[in-house]
Write an enzyme that holds these catalytic residues in place. Structure first.
Site, mmCIF file in Angstrom:
data_model
loop_
_atom_site.group_PDB
_atom_site.id
_atom_site.type_symbol
_atom_site.label_atom_id
_atom_site.label_comp_id
_atom_site.label_asym_id
_atom_site.label_seq_id
_atom_site.Cartn_x
_atom_site.Cartn_y
_atom_site.Cartn_z
ATOM 1 N N ARG A 105 0.838 -1.206 0.000
ATOM 2 C CA ARG A 105 0.000 0.000 0.000
ATOM 3 C C ARG A 105 0.873 1.257 0.000
ATOM 4 O O ARG A 105 0.536 2.256 -0.652
ATOM 5 C CB ARG A 105 -0.947 -0.003 1.203
ATOM 6 N N HIS A 108 0.598 4.478 -2.517
ATOM 7 C CA HIS A 108 0.392 5.845 -2.037
ATOM 8 C C HIS A 108 1.576 6.753 -2.362
ATOM 9 O O HIS A 108 1.402 7.941 -2.592
ATOM 10 C CB HIS A 108 0.078 5.850 -0.536
ATOM 11 N N ASN A 155 -4.552 8.987 3.813
ATOM 12 C CA ASN A 155 -3.422 8.144 4.198
ATOM 13 C C ASN A 155 -3.676 7.413 5.516
ATOM 14 O O ASN A 155 -2.765 6.797 6.066
ATOM 15 C CB ASN A 155 -2.141 8.974 4.307
ATOM 16 N N HIS A 174 -5.721 -6.130 -2.974
ATOM 17 C CA HIS A 174 -6.532 -6.305 -1.772
ATOM 18 C C HIS A 174 -6.699 -7.783 -1.404
ATOM 19 O O HIS A 174 -7.506 -8.107 -0.557
ATOM 20 C CB HIS A 174 -7.882 -5.594 -1.932
ATOM 21 N N THR A 198 -1.728 -14.007 2.459
ATOM 22 C CA THR A 198 -1.263 -14.772 1.297
ATOM 23 C C THR A 198 -1.678 -14.052 0.024
ATOM 24 O O THR A 198 -2.853 -13.706 -0.147
ATOM 25 C CB THR A 198 -1.880 -16.188 1.301
#
Ligand code: HEM
Ligand code: NAG
Ligand code: NAG
Ligand code: NAG
Length: 325
Positions: free
Chosen positions: A62, A66, A95, A195, A252
């Site tokens: 992530r 960002h 954030n 995700h 995973t």
């Protein structure tokens, strides 16, 4: 010049320029001479960090997104801005939940000890992100290197604009957030498969539950939405505290995310939407049935994402410490 020669030259170089992510000044062997140990240092560091905290792979992935989305992949998300008058990138509510920035600092220190002033924080972050994916069971992605770090911090306003709203819809995500990086529609669906790792707080789904009321959930989603609302009541009492896994195997990197969203268990607004929209559902089914295809398309999308707006040459610097200019 003879037009034919121009055309033939173009055809010859075209695949290298556009497919290999070059033409942006990056290359796959950028540190071969100046820091041959780099990839091993990062892989070993990520392996031990993930052993201690399996959520690390998600957190760093992530972070890459960002960083790249705000002013390009230039290490800006790693900066700590102490000036109280300056609203920093990290102060953007978009954030919220960002973590493990200090891990990237630690890895960079190990790199500095071996190859001082050679390797940018932006490259360390991208390599750490792709290693997290591989260690968590995902594809081994070959990423071009040679990014430099930004000379100037980015602002809260830039992050507010550059990062997606939690309830962004697919059309806007494709058009605004992924088009600039050259990411295709299919790669957009695959990259959202990020995700498959990690968590969200209630904060990430409050708008989906209470603001976009016009989105009517299909039967398969109704029970799940009820469950989410119970965990995340409208009064905000659990907004920043309660967490959910984004898929059934959050540590995973696999294609279970796609089967999960098809069963009506997409957590974030966009996760649910891509399993609903007749235009995207074909790709969702394809990736649910074919993990290799998911890995392949995710990889090409990731290379594009991680080369967005890169600084090369003297357009940027190499920070010694990732959190300070
Ligand atoms: C463009 C649409 C996207 C939206 C609206 C979105 C939204 C979110 C939200 C709300 C969270 C939860 C944050 C929290 O509450 O802690 C999250 C987590 C996450 N996102 Fe996304 N995201 C998007 C795209 C991406 C992309 C492109 C990637 C990576 C390639 C990515 C990787 C992740 C990861 C790995 C997590 C888990 C983080 C953790 O466990 O700490 N996301 N995302
Ligand atoms: C140099 O870079 C290439 C990638 O272009 C890689 O395959 C090769 O293993 C590297 N060589 C060394 C000595 O690190
Ligand atoms: C939810 O609503 C916002 C405007 O409030 C809009 O920008 C967004 O695209 C909507 N999301 C969905 C999934 O419809
Ligand atoms: C919950 O928090 C959001 C954002 O912080 C705010 O816009 C909203 O008004 C709050 N709702 C309630 C019921 O306090």
């Amino acid at each position: 010049m003879d037009l034919k020669i121009v055309f033939v030259t173009f055809l010859f170089f075209y695949p290298f320029i556009f497919v290999n992510g070059q033409g942006n000044g990056l290359s796959f062997n950028y540190y071969n001479k100046t820091c041959p140990q780099l990839e091993k240092i990062i892989r070993d560091s990520m392996t031990s960090a993930i052993k201690k905290d399996p959520g690390t792979a998600a957190a760093v992935l992530r972070l890459v997104f960002h960083d790249c989305q705000v002013g390009g992949c230039d290490g800006s998300v790693l900066l700590d801005i102490k000036d109280k008058n300056h609203q920093a990138e990290l102060d953007s509510p978009k954030n919220f939940g960002i973590r493990n920035r200090e891990l990237v600092d630690q890895i960079k220190s190990k790199v500095e000890a071996v190859c001082p002033q050679q390797v940018s924080c932006a490259d360390v972050l991208v390599l750490a992100g792709r290693d997290g994916v591989a260690i968590a069971g995902g594809p081994n992605i070959n990423v071009p290197l040679g990014r430099k770090d930004t000379k100037i911090p980015h602002t809260k306003q830039q992050a507010d604009v550059g990062l997606p709203r939690n309830n962004v819809d697919l059309a806007k995500a494709v058009e605004v957030f992924f088009k600039e990086a050259g990411i295709t529609y299919e790669e957009t669906i695959a990259i959202l498969g990020a995700h498959t790792l990690g968590v969200t707080h209630c904060d990430g789904i409050m708008d989906r539950l209470y603001v976009n009321k016009t989105v009517s959930n299909p039967k398969s989603e109704v029970e799940f939405v009820k469950y989410l609302k119970k965990k995340c009541p409208k009064d905000n009492s659990t907004r920043f505290t309660t967490q959910f896994d984004l898929d059934p195997t959050p540590q995973t990197f696999d294609n279970k995310y796609f089967a999960n969203i098809l069963s009506g268990h997409g957590v974030i607004s966009l996760d649910a939407e891509i399993a609903r929209d007749p235009k995207s559902i074909g790709y969702v089914k394809k990736f649910a049935n074919d993990q290799e295809a998911f890995f392949r398309v995710f990889s090409s999308g990731f290379v594009k994402l991680s080369t967005l707006g890169v600084l090369t040459g003297d357009k940027g610097i190499i920070r010694k410490q990732c959190n300070v200019l």
